[in-house]
Design a protein around this motif. Structure first.
Motif, PDB file in Angstrom:
ATOM      1  N   VAL A 167     -19.908 -28.081  78.702  1.00 34.59           N
ATOM      2  CA  VAL A 167     -19.057 -27.904  79.800  1.00 34.59           C
ATOM      3  C   VAL A 167     -17.385 -27.892  79.458  1.00 34.59           C
ATOM      4  N   THR A 168     -16.762 -27.254  79.978  1.00 34.49           N
ATOM      5  CA  THR A 168     -15.432 -26.931  79.444  1.00 34.49           C
ATOM      6  C   THR A 168     -14.518 -27.049  80.610  1.00 34.49           C
ATOM      7  N   LEU A 169     -13.302 -27.684  80.337  1.00 37.41           N
ATOM      8  CA  LEU A 169     -12.270 -27.989  81.268  1.00 37.41           C
ATOM      9  C   LEU A 169     -11.170 -27.254  80.617  1.00 37.41           C
ATOM     10  N   ARG A 170     -10.323 -26.375  81.534  1.00 34.91           N
ATOM     11  CA  ARG A 170      -9.049 -25.712  81.060  1.00 34.91           C
ATOM     12  C   ARG A 170      -8.111 -25.774  82.003  1.00 34.91           C
ATOM     13  N   PHE A 171      -6.946 -26.260  81.735  1.00 29.45           N
ATOM     14  CA  PHE A 171      -5.329 -26.197  82.452  1.00 29.45           C
ATOM     15  C   PHE A 171      -4.694 -25.179  81.982  1.00 29.45           C
ATOM     16  N   ALA A 172      -4.308 -24.508  82.762  1.00 31.22           N
ATOM     17  CA  ALA A 172      -3.202 -23.028  82.494  1.00 31.22           C
ATOM     18  C   ALA A 172      -2.298 -22.970  83.561  1.00 31.22           C
ATOM     19  N   THR A 173      -1.095 -22.390  83.036  1.00 31.48           N
ATOM     20  CA  THR A 173      -0.232 -21.980  84.222  1.00 31.48           C
ATOM     21  C   THR A 173      -0.441 -20.416  84.427  1.00 31.48           C
ATOM     22  N   GLY A 174      -0.021 -19.975  85.638  1.00 32.10           N
ATOM     23  CA  GLY A 174      -0.484 -18.464  86.159  1.00 32.10           C
ATOM     24  C   GLY A 174       0.013 -18.428  87.565  1.00 32.10           C
ATOM     25  N   HIS A 175      -0.427 -17.488  88.194  1.00 38.08           N
ATOM     26  CA  HIS A 175       0.222 -16.950  89.600  1.00 38.08           C
ATOM     27  C   HIS A 175      -1.110 -16.642  90.392  1.00 38.08           C
ATOM     28  N   ARG A 176      -0.778 -17.069  91.680  1.00 38.78           N
ATOM     29  CA  ARG A 176      -1.695 -16.630  92.521  1.00 38.78           C
ATOM     30  C   ARG A 176      -1.088 -15.938  93.688  1.00 38.78           C
TER      31      ARG A 176
END
Length: 184
Positions: A142-151
């Motif tokens: 199980v992997t958890l990832r936080f990142a900045t981006g655009h939607r």
């Protein structure tokens, strides 16, 4: 509605695990099923509900196995259930670290001394943090990832939650897939 992607004209041997075809109930609508050599994805966005998504996944896998020339020889390399969420946050003016601390109850912190006496601002212009853990049921990671981006052109914090089972961890399909999906 079928959409043949440009990769559909490339020989299969050159595009392993790359989507070649998209299938939708209506053009440019969701849900979306994508298919290519070694890859099958089922995607949903705004209309997502677990019961509907679960049913679609089970039906797609069953149809894929039924259409496979030699279903008994089918070897699954990996299965992944991935949730991608996005929350508006102008990370150019607001602190990603503060958002994670207050909204996600997750602390990621760098020492203040790293920035003191420098021209470097302590608020990151881009952020990507990932952590993975072994998982027993279903067997995998199980992997958890936080990142900045655009939607839709707006800055967001993206977080992904993935449950993945590879090789021997992956169940036989289609028989073992519903239990795997529910556990994931």
């Amino acid at each position: 509605a079928h959409e043949a992607l440009p990769t559909s004209t490339v020989p299969d041997e050159m595009v392993q695990h790359i989507v070649q075809h998209r299938f939708r109930a209506q053009p440019n609508a969701w849900p979306l099923v994508q298919l290519g050599p070694g890859i099958l994805t089922i995607n949903e966005t705004a209309g997502y509900t677990w019961p509907d998504f679960q049913r679609r996944c089970e039906e797609a896998v069953r149809a894929f196995v039924d259409a496979y020339p030699a279903p008994g020889d089918l070897q699954i390399e990996s299965l992944t259930l991935r949730y991608i969420d996005a929350v508006p946050l102008d990370f150019t003016t607001e602190s990603v670290f503060e958002f994670l601390r207050t909204k996600m109850k997750t602390t990621v912190k760098l020492p203040d001394s790293l920035f003191s006496g420098t021209d470097v601002t302590p608020n990151p212009s881009a952020f990507n943090w990932q952590v993975s853990f072994e998982h027993q049921r279903p067997a995998g990671t199980v992997t958890l990832r936080f990142a900045t981006g655009h939607r839709e052109g707006q800055p967001v914090v993206v977080w992904e939650t993935l449950v993945a089972s590879t090789q021997a961890q992956a169940p036989r399909v289609p028989a073992g897939f519903p239990a795997w999906l529910t556990a994931a």
